[in-house]
Motif scaffolding. Sequence first.
Motif, PDB file in Angstrom:
ATOM      1  N   ASN A   1       0.993  -1.135  -0.610  1.00  0.00           N
ATOM      2  CA  ASN A   1       0.195  -0.264  -0.236  1.00  0.00           C
ATOM      3  C   ASN A   1       1.517   0.997  -0.037  1.00  0.00           C
ATOM      4  O   ASN A   1       0.179   2.163  -0.671  1.00  0.00           O
ATOM      5  CB  ASN A   1      -1.162  -0.058   1.580  1.00  0.00           C
TER       6      ASN A   1
ATOM      7  N   CYS B   1       3.188   6.076  -5.002  1.00  0.00           N
ATOM      8  CA  CYS B   1       2.930   6.551  -6.348  1.00  0.00           C
ATOM      9  C   CYS B   1       1.793   7.891  -6.883  1.00  0.00           C
ATOM     10  O   CYS B   1       2.235   8.890  -7.281  1.00  0.00           O
ATOM     11  CB  CYS B   1       2.044   5.659  -7.817  1.00  0.00           C
ATOM     12  N   LYS B   2       1.253   7.823  -6.233  1.00  0.00           N
ATOM     13  CA  LYS B   2      -0.305   8.822  -5.401  1.00  0.00           C
ATOM     14  C   LYS B   2       0.471  10.262  -5.817  1.00  0.00           C
ATOM     15  O   LYS B   2       0.351  12.134  -6.537  1.00  0.00           O
ATOM     16  CB  LYS B   2      -0.640   8.559  -5.316  1.00  0.00           C
TER      17      LYS B   2
ATOM     18  N   HIS C   1       3.723   1.646  -1.276  1.00  0.00           N
ATOM     19  CA  HIS C   1       4.474   1.971  -3.026  1.00  0.00           C
ATOM     20  C   HIS C   1       3.064   2.416  -3.537  1.00  0.00           C
ATOM     21  O   HIS C   1       3.782   3.365  -4.175  1.00  0.00           O
ATOM     22  CB  HIS C   1       4.341   0.822  -3.172  1.00  0.00           C
ATOM     23  N   ARG C   2       2.445   2.034  -3.673  1.00  0.00           N
ATOM     24  CA  ARG C   2       0.882   3.042  -4.889  1.00  0.00           C
ATOM     25  C   ARG C   2       0.621   4.277  -3.795  1.00  0.00           C
ATOM     26  O   ARG C   2       0.057   5.350  -4.820  1.00  0.00           O
ATOM     27  CB  ARG C   2      -0.366   1.572  -4.525  1.00  0.00           C
TER      28      ARG C   2
ATOM     29  N   THR D   1      -0.741   1.126 -10.967  1.00  0.00           N
ATOM     30  CA  THR D   1      -0.282   2.113 -10.955  1.00  0.00           C
ATOM     31  C   THR D   1       1.705   2.568 -11.334  1.00  0.00           C
ATOM     32  O   THR D   1       2.187   3.737 -10.998  1.00  0.00           O
ATOM     33  CB  THR D   1      -0.109   2.088  -9.284  1.00  0.00           C
TER      34      THR D   1
ATOM     35  N   ALA E   1      -1.768  -4.668  -9.046  1.00  0.00           N
ATOM     36  CA  ALA E   1      -2.275  -2.910  -8.671  1.00  0.00           C
ATOM     37  C   ALA E   1      -1.229  -2.071  -8.666  1.00  0.00           C
ATOM     38  O   ALA E   1      -0.963  -1.077  -8.881  1.00  0.00           O
ATOM     39  CB  ALA E   1      -3.523  -3.112  -7.596  1.00  0.00           C
ATOM     40  N   THR E   2      -0.233  -2.656  -7.773  1.00  0.00           N
ATOM     41  CA  THR E   2       0.441  -2.308  -7.916  1.00  0.00           C
ATOM     42  C   THR E   2       1.541  -2.150  -8.988  1.00  0.00           C
ATOM     43  O   THR E   2       1.955  -0.907  -9.177  1.00  0.00           O
ATOM     44  CB  THR E   2       1.972  -2.507  -6.900  1.00  0.00           C
TER      45      THR E   2
END
Length: 838
Positions: free
Chosen positions: A160, A166-167, A162-163, A204, A200-201
């Motif tokens: 989480n 990215c945001k 990591h994501r 992203t 998902a990772t």
Amino acid sequence: MGSSAESERNLELELLCKNIKSSEKSKRQIALKELLQIVSKQTNDADLKRLLDQTYLHLVKCYTDRFESTRSLAILIVNELLSRFDGRNEFFLDYILPTIRRRIGLPEIVEESEEVQLQLLEQVGRIVDKFQSKDEDFLMRVYNDVMDIVIRNLSNQYANAHRQCCKVIQLLAIATPSFYIRAENLVDPLIALLCHRQSATRTTAVETLGIVGLYINNKNDKLVQSIVSISPLLTDSVAAVRRMCGIVGCKWLMQLRDRYSFFERIVPLVLCCLKDDLADIREEINLLFIHCGDQYFEENEKELQRIELIDHEYPCSNYIETVAKKRPTLGCRALVQKSLRMINIIVKEIQDWKEPVRLHSLKLLWEVVLFAEKAFTCKFMELFPVLAKACQDDENSVVKEAKRVAFLMGQLLNYSDWMEHAMRDLKKFPSCLGILRCFNSLFAGAELEQKQNSIEEIAKLISTSEMCHNLNEVHQSVLLDLIEQMVKILLDKVEMNERSDIASSSNLLADEERYLFEILVKTIALSNAHENEEITNRGLQLYEQFCRTPENRVVLQGKYTKAIIIGIEDLDCEHSERSERIVMLFGCIKLCGFQKEYFDSTQSAVKMVLDNSTANAQIKILSGVSMAFLDYNHENMEEEALDLLTRFIKDILEPALVWKAGRNAESIRAMAIQALCSIGYSCTTEARGIFPSLAKHFISLVEDELAITRAYAIRCILKSGPFPYEDYRQLTIDILSRLDDPCANVRSLAIECLPLLEVDRTDDLFSETSYSTLAEAVISRLFLYLDDPFIKIRPILLDSLSMMAKKHPVVFENETNKLPSNYLYNDVINELKKLRLE
């Protein structure tokens, strides 16, 4: 009153701050919760600022509290303050971000809780979002802190985190124009996330890398590294990842600085998505790519407008049906044509050892050819050997895709250009299966009008021994695919000429007809080398289709078979039954049989095999002769038939009938007598005149070790005319001895033969007395075998006795009177008498 209320609030805040500093966990948490409620009720920036001035030191200190719940509450309060402020407060930049950096932005992360780490990263994102501005770069002074936090947490073990990183990167790219300063430092950690186990990772990470790529200095290799790292995800098992690769590709095509220099690497990201298995991805990326093409058209409008004026027609007549539903826009085509240097990369991937990589690269190549159209002709020479190599393996998904690419190239590329090069390679490597497959697909894709003019040249090349004389089953199958196309084209030309009443149309197509006939005959002949009848049956269907009528088939055989037989080289050498030359001769004899135009040529070829080749090869050829004579049509030979057959039997079959020791010689005799029997059944009149001269061989063969040889010898005797008396006598004695043969079939044939055996009454040695004595012996012996256990013998015996009774009535009566008064014999005699009277 106002002053009193404010004093109360200050006292309350002082008490809260005192409790926040308390050593007791419960007091700190209660105080923080109360503070959170107070903050959530504030709406005025001035009140919030006064509140913050009194509590900020305590809040910052709580970020380092040893209890996770306390740290979490402090983060929530700061988030609430951040959301409540209408303006921008420097507190978040000067105090909060440095604190967060100390907690999670150093090489060794101090914050132990994964949940708090995520809260801190979310808070960084809120701060970045709060301080973004188009007019002033507020984040410039904290830029390094934010980047340190992000870079460190991109390698966090928590997915989480990591994501969320990215945001933050995506927000930071928008929030500060200074993002480009350290954007390159993000590339490596983001590339590492492309291999993450969670889709998902990966998704992203691709999206973020696409944004970061817009801010990288194009002079270094970081952008190329990013493209190369994203490319493998085009075959990802998750559709969202593949979709994002296409979106990023389109984004770079439209927004990347100096993007023209990178088209050859970016375009494959988009084209691969146009061949995706999911229709939704194909449609979405196609729309985005159209926008890319429109932008490219606008940027190069002067140049492309001139092309647009002359490029309004489809490149081939069957474009809509077999190529694509709609032709790509001019902008998209021009963009791909500018990027044809990507073929160098595709060529390397087509030769990769992994099948999925080869398949993926071939699908990409199909799209490149579709968009490049005739401009791709310049790359044909470079690509053709690689494409041929991809077609070399056993039929699989890679070969099928390679054939699809070749078919499309045949449709869209300049016919004369690729045909010249492909023919040159076909001549150079005539036995290469991959080149033949590739050429076949190219030829199949070309337009009919173009192909009609090349039939003779192609057929002439294929008819050569280097290409056509191949025993490989797959090679023959591919060759039939090409022949099928050419046969159809030739028949269409013949039909068109006939409709147009063109005089001597057959003469105009004579060479094409000859070459195709030779190829068909040779391919069908060589298909006898293996057990798979599919190729043989398919070849025969094409053969019948090519000949059109039985009458025309005979004409074609008479015109061209002699050249095929003569063209079989080195038959005077020792060959085995598996030799290509033996198989070819066997197949030609079996398919075309014997006609007067090539009778002598075939006879000479068979003679050379019988004189020089191995026993198994001789047996194979004699079996082909036997099959050919079963369908022998000598009507067109008229008076020549007797002379031709006599010479063939004397030169070919008679020497093989002579007894020789050994199993091989035994088998050869069996096949020779079988071939002679075939002549007897197909040429009844000629056989009656020729067979009596072979009596000495029949006498020997009736006593042969092999039952099948004995059987065929008796069958030949049945088809023979009258024998000289001495030969007749000897044959009768030998056939009588076959009544005790261990083989029931031989016994049946012997019984059937005895009454049909003819004698030449004009012979000087003929004597009625001796003749009657032989008949008496035959009838007497036949009666003895009425008790044969083989049930099929009885009706044959009755027929033979009936014939003997009609042929020798006096002898029959005398022998009948000698029989014992047994009920079985009486019944037989009565039945025979009825038959004789009839």
